[in-house]
Design an enzyme around this catalytic site. Structure first.
Site, PDB file in Angstrom:
ATOM      1  N   LYS A 272       8.993  13.445  16.721  1.00 51.17           N
ATOM      2  CA  LYS A 272       8.166  14.594  17.120  1.00 51.17           C
ATOM      3  C   LYS A 272       9.073  15.702  17.636  1.00 51.17           C
ATOM      4  O   LYS A 272       9.944  15.435  18.481  1.00 51.17           O
ATOM      5  CB  LYS A 272       7.199  14.205  18.254  1.00 51.17           C
ATOM      6  CG  LYS A 272       6.146  13.214  17.823  1.00 51.17           C
ATOM      7  CD  LYS A 272       5.224  12.841  18.990  1.00 51.17           C
ATOM      8  CE  LYS A 272       4.329  11.711  18.567  1.00 51.17           C
ATOM      9  NZ  LYS A 272       3.444  11.242  19.636  1.00 51.17           N
TER      10      LYS A 272
ATOM     11  N   TYR B 204       0.857  -1.198   0.000  1.00 57.65           N
ATOM     12  CA  TYR B 204       0.000   0.000   0.000  1.00 57.65           C
ATOM     13  C   TYR B 204       0.894   1.250   0.000  1.00 57.65           C
ATOM     14  O   TYR B 204       0.716   2.172  -0.803  1.00 57.65           O
ATOM     15  CB  TYR B 204      -0.923   0.001   1.226  1.00 57.65           C
ATOM     16  CG  TYR B 204      -1.728   1.278   1.314  1.00 57.65           C
ATOM     17  CD1 TYR B 204      -1.240   2.385   2.025  1.00 57.65           C
ATOM     18  CD2 TYR B 204      -2.921   1.418   0.609  1.00 57.65           C
ATOM     19  CE1 TYR B 204      -1.940   3.577   2.053  1.00 57.65           C
ATOM     20  CE2 TYR B 204      -3.628   2.605   0.640  1.00 57.65           C
ATOM     21  CZ  TYR B 204      -3.132   3.682   1.363  1.00 57.65           C
ATOM     22  OH  TYR B 204      -3.828   4.867   1.375  1.00 57.65           O
TER      23      TYR B 204
ATOM     24  N   GLU C  53       9.560   8.106  19.220  1.00 58.53           N
ATOM     25  CA  GLU C  53       8.641   7.140  19.845  1.00 58.53           C
ATOM     26  C   GLU C  53       8.458   5.933  18.924  1.00 58.53           C
ATOM     27  O   GLU C  53       8.546   6.064  17.693  1.00 58.53           O
ATOM     28  CB  GLU C  53       7.261   7.789  20.090  1.00 58.53           C
ATOM     29  CG  GLU C  53       7.321   8.962  21.034  1.00 58.53           C
ATOM     30  CD  GLU C  53       5.976   9.672  21.198  1.00 58.53           C
ATOM     31  OE1 GLU C  53       4.929   9.130  20.762  1.00 58.53           O
ATOM     32  OE2 GLU C  53       5.983  10.789  21.767  1.00 58.53           O
TER      33      GLU C  53
ATOM     34  N   LYS D 157       6.480   3.474  16.760  1.00 58.13           N
ATOM     35  CA  LYS D 157       5.222   3.643  16.025  1.00 58.13           C
ATOM     36  C   LYS D 157       4.421   2.347  16.168  1.00 58.13           C
ATOM     37  O   LYS D 157       4.687   1.360  15.491  1.00 58.13           O
ATOM     38  CB  LYS D 157       5.499   3.950  14.557  1.00 58.13           C
ATOM     39  CG  LYS D 157       4.239   4.312  13.773  1.00 58.13           C
ATOM     40  CD  LYS D 157       4.576   4.805  12.363  1.00 58.13           C
ATOM     41  CE  LYS D 157       3.325   5.151  11.563  1.00 58.13           C
ATOM     42  NZ  LYS D 157       2.401   4.025  11.387  1.00 58.13           N
TER      43      LYS D 157
HETATM   44  N1  LIG Z   1       1.241   4.842  15.996  1.00 58.44           N
HETATM   45  C1  LIG Z   1       1.888   5.507  16.978  1.00 58.44           C
HETATM   46  O1  LIG Z   1       2.548   4.891  17.823  1.00 58.44           O
HETATM   47  C2  LIG Z   1       1.763   6.984  17.047  1.00 58.44           C
HETATM   48  C3  LIG Z   1       0.879   7.626  16.186  1.00 58.44           C
HETATM   49  C4  LIG Z   1       0.734   9.029  16.267  1.00 58.44           C
HETATM   50  C5  LIG Z   1      -0.170   9.766  15.406  1.00 58.44           C
HETATM   51  O2  LIG Z   1      -0.865   9.162  14.526  1.00 58.44           O
HETATM   52  C6  LIG Z   1      -0.270  11.195  15.605  1.00 58.44           C
HETATM   53  C7  LIG Z   1      -1.116  11.982  14.789  1.00 58.44           C
HETATM   54  C8  LIG Z   1      -1.182  13.358  15.049  1.00 58.44           C
HETATM   55  F1  LIG Z   1      -1.962  14.126  14.277  1.00 58.44           F
HETATM   56  C9  LIG Z   1      -0.442  13.957  16.071  1.00 58.44           C
HETATM   57  C10 LIG Z   1       0.409  13.169  16.867  1.00 58.44           C
HETATM   58  C11 LIG Z   1       0.498  11.805  16.614  1.00 58.44           C
HETATM   59  O3  LIG Z   1       1.370  11.073  17.380  1.00 58.44           O
HETATM   60  C12 LIG Z   1       1.494   9.726  17.232  1.00 58.44           C
HETATM   61  N2  LIG Z   1       2.364   9.105  18.057  1.00 58.44           N
HETATM   62  C13 LIG Z   1       2.511   7.753  17.990  1.00 58.44           C
HETATM   63  N3  LIG Z   1       3.402   7.149  18.841  1.00 58.44           N
END
Ligand SMILES: NC(=O)c1cc2c(=O)c3cc(F)ccc3oc2nc1N
Length: 327
Positions: free
Chosen positions: A286, A36, A113, A115
């Protein structure tokens, strides 16, 4: 305009929309994530060459998928956005550099972090009590799944905070719970789930909460809406505060300042991911400082202050782990 290029683009867009419906709405994808992702990156490339071809039904213009109308709808006060993906260390370095340039600072701290490969979740608390749980849906309107949220053991039903607060995170199914669930379904002659993410989505988006309860779903909460309202200055601080409030948080995050540390973290978890009790499909970068995050803001679909580095797909033969049942 070469007609066949445009026709190929429309075919690619339609095919991706079919895949999205299967993944987000039916929780039953027919392609692997990496396939995808590959097609989606191809669509982005064509769209950047032909912006005039882009219409708002393109996968690049919206988050997530249509919702299951069986659930009450829930309009998010603040849209639940998704993330841009990058697929190589070089791309992640370029994205980090672009962010630094945007804020005109050379030393920007990133909070890295894991995912988690689950589905996005929003929780709202009023007077310290859980009052609402919803899915992302299309980012603007999600599914109200409050009764099911009360069935998830690690979601606190009360928190020591009187103000109204919304937090967001990922709902996932651990690898062992996934293997047990599929083995049970095989015994009962039922179809099995393709992967833990779809099993989690299928379990959370259940109309019968007792089924949700039987599935041992778990969460990692990673986001506080308007964190400054609670005196929080950085993402790493927010994760600690979420844990103190009683939320399940993933403490494998790491604050980094230079790219060497990023490389170490990615190498470390590319190795460790096979042994983690849950699936991860990458690393989330982030910007740690909330003031810088608001300086960067969001695009229609993703925050500019974060992006996800996606691991290359694991070879199919290695990661499928089932439980040896004693007969
Ligand atoms: N899958 C994840 O482990 C994960 C996903 C998001 C997000 O989808 C996400 C989406 C936003 F608009 C903002 C912060 C976010 O932070 C996130 N932090 C994570 N650890």
């Amino acid at each position: 305009m070469n007609n066949s290029d445009y026709e190929n683009y429309i075919k690619l867009k339609d095919q991706l929309n079919i895949y999205r419906r299967q993944y987000y709405t039916e929780d039953a994808p027919t392609v692997q994530d990496f396939e995808y992702d590959r097609l989606y990156q191809e669509l982005l490339k064509v769209e950047s060459a032909h912006p005039e071809w882009v219409t708002n039904d393109s996968p690049s213009q919206n988050v997530g998928g249509a919702i299951n109308s069986a659930f009450p709808k829930f309009r998010h006060e603040i849209p639940m956005l998704s993330m841009d993906d990058v697929f190589s260390l070089e791309e992640s370095q370029a994205s980090a550099e672009r962010i630094k340039k945007f804020v005109n600072q050379t030393d920007v701290e990133f909070n890295l972090e894991l995912k988690i490969d689950g589905l996005a979740l929003s929780l709202i608390y009023e007077n310290g009590r859980l009052v609402k749980g919803s899915t992302r849906g299309d980012g603007f309107v999600g599914e109200d799944i409050t009764p099911n949220i009360f069935q998830i053991d690690d979601v606190p039903k009360t928190i020591p905070l009187k103000e109204r607060i919304e937090v967001r995170g990922e709902c996932y199914l651990g690898k062992d719970s996934f293997a047990e669930l599929n083995n049970k379904r095989l015994e009962d002659g039922k179809s099995t789930f393709a992967n833990p993410r779809n099993a989690a989505a299928g379990s959370l988006r259940q109309l019968d909460s007792s089924i949700t309860k039987s599935r041992h779903l778990q969460t990692f909460i990673y986001f506080v809406i308007e964190p400054e309202n609670y005196g929080l200055k950085t993402q790493s601080e927010a994760l600690k505060q979420l844990q103190e409030w009683g939320f399940a948080t993933n403490n494998q995050n790491r604050v980094v300042n230079d790219f060497k540390e990023v490389q170490n973290y990615i190498d470390e978890y590319q190795e460790k991911r096979l042994d983690l009790p849950y699936n991860i499909d990458g690393i989330v970068f982030k910007v740690n400082d909330f003031k810088l995050q608001s300086l960067l803001g969001n695009t229609v679909k993703v925050p500019r202050w974060e992006f996800a580095y996606k691991f290359p797909p694991i070879e199919a033969h290695t990661h499928l782990r089932t439980i040896e049942w004693t007969v």
